[in-house]
Design a protein around this motif. Structure first.
Motif, PDB file in Angstrom:
ATOM      1  N   LEU A  49       0.815  -1.218   0.000  1.00 53.39           N
ATOM      2  CA  LEU A  49       0.000   0.000   0.000  1.00 53.39           C
ATOM      3  C   LEU A  49       0.847   1.266   0.000  1.00 53.39           C
ATOM      4  N   VAL A  55       0.020  -0.314  -5.424  1.00 55.61           N
ATOM      5  CA  VAL A  55      -1.047  -0.019  -4.447  1.00 55.61           C
ATOM      6  C   VAL A  55      -2.322  -0.771  -4.784  1.00 55.61           C
ATOM      7  N   ALA A  59      -4.009  -3.631  -2.481  1.00 58.70           N
ATOM      8  CA  ALA A  59      -5.367  -3.445  -1.958  1.00 58.70           C
ATOM      9  C   ALA A  59      -6.258  -4.614  -2.360  1.00 58.70           C
ATOM     10  N   VAL A  95      -9.700   2.030  -2.464  1.00 59.05           N
ATOM     11  CA  VAL A  95      -8.303   2.335  -2.812  1.00 59.05           C
ATOM     12  C   VAL A  95      -7.947   1.674  -4.136  1.00 59.05           C
ATOM     13  N   ARG A  99      -6.955   3.658  -7.621  1.00 54.68           N
ATOM     14  CA  ARG A  99      -5.612   3.487  -8.204  1.00 54.68           C
ATOM     15  C   ARG A  99      -5.614   2.480  -9.351  1.00 54.68           C
TER      16      ARG A  99
END
Length: 109
Positions: A49, A55, A59, A95, A99
């Protein structure tokens, strides 16, 4: 904040076999290996993360861990604290969605 939670509050207690983690995993009855595996996955996810290029993958991986936690919560722990893994999965999903552009491979020109 999620990286801090998964690294310090969730992953480390499992890896060091803190009593707060062993009680829950003893109730599951599958042995300590599941606790250690979960802790390592959470620590790896916490590090992921913090790395911009991974990322979204981190996640998504942690969403998988949380969905597993949800299943174990209902099957082995009688649904106690059932909302916690779902809330965490929703935050991690947000998240990953935010992303998602990092999941595509850049085109060569």
């Amino acid at each position: 904040m999620l990286a801090l939670f998964y690294g310090v509050a969730s992953g480390v207690p499992k890896v060091v076999a803190h009593s707060s983690a062993t009680v829950t995993f003893d109730a599951i009855g599958w042995g300590d290996w599941l606790m250690y595996l979960t802790g390592v996955l959470e620590l790896a996810g916490a590090v992921g993360l913090l790395v911009p290029r991974v990322v979204a993958l981190a996640a998504l991986g942690l969403v998988g861990v949380m969905l597993g936690a949800e299943v174990f919560t209902w099957v082995f722990l009688d649904g106690v604290n059932w909302a916690t893994p779902l809330i965490a999965a929703a935050l991690l999903g947000a998240v990953a969605y935010g992303r998602r552009h990092t999941l595509t491979v850049p085109r060569r020109r």
